[in-house]
Enzyme design. Structure first.
Site, short mmCIF file in Angstrom:
data_model
loop_
_atom_site.label_atom_id
_atom_site.label_comp_id
_atom_site.label_asym_id
_atom_site.label_seq_id
_atom_site.Cartn_x
_atom_site.Cartn_y
_atom_site.Cartn_z
N GLU A 35 0.87 -1.15 -0.03
CA GLU A 35 0.03 0.03 0.02
C GLU A 35 0.84 1.15 0.00
O GLU A 35 0.61 2.19 -0.66
CB GLU A 35 -0.79 -0.14 1.18
CG GLU A 35 -1.98 -1.03 1.06
CD GLU A 35 -3.11 -0.93 -0.11
OE1 GLU A 35 -3.08 0.31 -0.83
OE2 GLU A 35 -3.80 -1.74 -0.54
N TYR A 118 -7.01 5.83 4.12
CA TYR A 118 -7.22 4.69 2.82
C TYR A 118 -6.13 3.41 3.64
O TYR A 118 -6.59 2.41 3.45
CB TYR A 118 -6.81 5.35 1.70
CG TYR A 118 -6.50 4.03 0.60
CD1 TYR A 118 -7.51 3.21 0.27
CD2 TYR A 118 -5.14 3.32 0.52
CE1 TYR A 118 -7.27 2.16 -0.25
CE2 TYR A 118 -4.99 2.33 -0.21
CZ TYR A 118 -6.01 1.67 -0.88
OH TYR A 118 -5.72 0.66 -1.64
N ASP A 136 -10.20 4.22 -2.56
CA ASP A 136 -9.09 4.81 -3.45
C ASP A 136 -9.78 5.61 -4.70
O ASP A 136 -10.86 5.85 -4.88
CB ASP A 136 -8.05 3.76 -3.96
CG ASP A 136 -8.54 2.94 -4.94
OD1 ASP A 136 -9.62 3.01 -5.34
OD2 ASP A 136 -7.69 2.33 -5.48
#
Length: 288
Positions: A35, A118, A136
């Site tokens: 990520e 996120y 996202d």
């Protein structure tokens, strides 16, 4: 609100790309690293760097024991190199606060360096299987078109999470799949410029399609071009340091032919301010 979950789940089960972080047993640390790397970086560029990173540092404690300069060097040309330092600091915090285990709780994840809303939710959902909305850029575009009838999403807001939460099933496993499917759909079908609407599993439930694909404008902030930018100068300075012997070079010899000396010096100053470089005794070096 249209029920988007069933067609998303069916489509994803047949069409999801085989990506490392989706494979069984990949682990929370691998998801967290992926990520960090995927922020504003294409998947194809991330995969080889991710594999090399996890081979070198398979657990947070392994990275925490390394020097910050090692993280910056390993980051190579991924861009936005502050992410490497943030990931290193997060690894130290995971080691010191959580016994080397990536936390599951969203608030504990948010307390780590470099982790925003996120990323925290993505780790909790995709690594641990918890039920949270994960949004996202790709997801926001799918929601904007399918639910709001907009050609492009507006600026990010908390409302995005509320909209995504409203379409999640109650079952944990299925909710995680719907989160992943919405992202995947935005990445490969419901793209920003040339959406493949005829191949979309939501085509019969899409508000934007039903309205005749109106152009509702695009008020998102545009990213500045890279060529000639300060970002390009920063990247050139960092590459020079990574390639130099002992990862240090005299300041007077740093990019002497750069077309804009003031921009070069500004880039050096900003890298020092961000902790990505250190200057002493006339030398510029990667952080120790």
């Amino acid at each position: 609100m249209p029920d988007l979950a069933p067609p998303l789940v069916e489509w994803y089960s047949a069409n999801a790309r085989d990506l490392p972080w989706r494979r069984p047993g990949f682990g929370a640390w691998g998801v967290l690293v992926s990520e960090f790397m995927l922020q504003q970086t294409p998947v194809t560029r991330v995969i080889p760097h991710l594999e090399a990173w996890l081979q070198r540092w398979p657990a947070p404690a392994d990275l925490a024991a390394a020097a910050p300069a090692d993280a910056v060097r390993q980051w190579a040309n991924l861009g936005y190199p502050r992410r490497a330092l943030w990931l290193h600091r997060a690894a130290v915090e995971i080691r010191d606060r959580h016994g080397g285990i990536v936390p599951r709780d969203v608030d504990e994840l948010l307390a780590l360096t470099g982790i925003g809303d996120y990323t925290a939710r993505a780790v909790a959902v995709f690594a641990y299987g918890d039920r949270h909305p994960v949004v996202d850029t790709n997801t926001r575009r799918v929601l904007a078109r399918a639910i709001e009838g907009r050609s492009q999403p507006g600026p990010p807001s908390r409302r995005d999470l509320e909209t995504m939460a409203a379409i999640l099933p109650d079952e944990l496993d299925t909710a995680a799949v719907v989160n992943a499917a919405a992202m995947e759909l935005g990445a490969v079908i419901c793209t920003a410029r040339t959406p493949r609407c005829d191949a979309c599993p939501l085509r019969d439930r899409c508000t934007w399609r039903a309205a005749g694909y109106p152009d509702t404008g695009d008020d998102r902030r545009k990213q500045a071009r890279y060529e000639g930018s300060d970002r390009q100068a920063r990247g050139a300075v960092l590459k020079t340091l990574r390639d130099a012997a002992a990862h240090a070079i005299p300041l007077a010899e740093m990019l002497p032919d750069w077309p804009d000396p003031l921009q070069r010096d500004r880039a050096i100053d900003s890298l020092i301010a961000d902790g990505l470089a250190e200057a002493s005794d006339g030398l510029l070096r990667l952080p120790l």
